[in-house]
Design a protein around this motif. Structure first.
Motif, PDB file in Angstrom:
ATOM      1  N   THR A   1       0.826  -1.208   0.000  1.00 49.98           N
ATOM      2  CA  THR A   1       0.000   0.000   0.000  1.00 49.98           C
ATOM      3  C   THR A   1       0.859   1.256   0.000  1.00 49.98           C
ATOM      4  OG1 THR A   1      -1.660  -1.263   1.223  1.00 49.98           O
ATOM      5  CG2 THR A   1      -1.974   1.106   1.095  1.00 49.98           C
ATOM      6  N   HIS A   2       1.964   1.241   0.731  1.00 47.41           N
ATOM      7  CA  HIS A   2       2.877   2.390   0.696  1.00 47.41           C
ATOM      8  C   HIS A   2       3.495   2.551  -0.690  1.00 47.41           C
ATOM      9  CE1 HIS A   2       2.875   4.122   4.668  1.00 47.41           C
ATOM     10  NE2 HIS A   2       2.947   2.921   5.211  1.00 47.41           N
ATOM     11  N   LEU A   3       3.795   1.454  -1.353  1.00 48.91           N
ATOM     12  CA  LEU A   3       4.319   1.550  -2.719  1.00 48.91           C
ATOM     13  C   LEU A   3       3.248   2.069  -3.676  1.00 48.91           C
ATOM     14  CD1 LEU A   3       6.532  -1.656  -2.936  1.00 48.91           C
ATOM     15  CD2 LEU A   3       7.264   0.716  -2.641  1.00 48.91           C
ATOM     16  N   GLU A   4       1.995   1.740  -3.404  1.00 49.06           N
ATOM     17  CA  GLU A   4       0.892   2.288  -4.199  1.00 49.06           C
ATOM     18  C   GLU A   4       0.842   3.808  -4.060  1.00 49.06           C
ATOM     19  OE1 GLU A   4      -3.995   2.103  -4.181  1.00 49.06           O
ATOM     20  OE2 GLU A   4      -2.862   0.453  -3.288  1.00 49.06           O
ATOM     21  N   VAL A   5       1.112   4.302  -2.851  1.00 46.63           N
ATOM     22  CA  VAL A   5       1.166   5.753  -2.631  1.00 46.63           C
ATOM     23  C   VAL A   5       2.260   6.370  -3.485  1.00 46.63           C
ATOM     24  CG1 VAL A   5       1.748   7.538  -0.929  1.00 46.63           C
ATOM     25  CG2 VAL A   5       0.199   5.684  -0.309  1.00 46.63           C
TER      26      VAL A   5
END
Length: 112
Positions: free
Chosen positions: A55-59
């Motif tokens: 999810t952080h990489l999606e950000v």
């Protein structure tokens, strides 16, 4: 106790997904980004490292400021430290350093 906790997490995740859907349909990029960050924080809070990192990489892939991307990489580094994943820590710090060198502010430079 465990089933109660799972239900609470599922309810919070559903609330976040609903907020994200509403933001995509009716609001701007910043509100969508805030919903995704809330989701990443939830995953980090419950100890789901893989989902939190993803999810952080999606950000980082979304249209966001360099500051937010650096914060996401630093959050991944903290997750790696907590879970003992040295390769995640190294990778996250390297990505954060790259972003800082290409336009990070002094506050983030000092945090690193």
């Amino acid at each position: 106790l465990l089933s109660t906790m799972r239900q609470a997490v599922a309810a919070e995740l559903a609330e976040i997904e609903e907020a994200k859907t509403y933001a995509v349909e009716n609001q701007g990029d910043m509100e969508v980004l805030d919903a995704v960050l809330r989701k990443a924080d939830l995953y980090a809070r419950i100890g789901d490292k893989d989902a939190a990192v993803a999810t952080h990489l999606e950000v980082c892939e979304m249209k966001s400021s360099t500051k937010r991307k650096i914060d996401s990489h630093m959050a991944n580094a903290r997750l790696g430290l907590f879970h003992g994943d040295r390769s995640l820590v190294k990778r996250s710090i390297a990505l954060a350093k790259e972003l800082i060198e290409n336009g990070g502010d002094w506050d983030h430079r000092n945090r690193l």
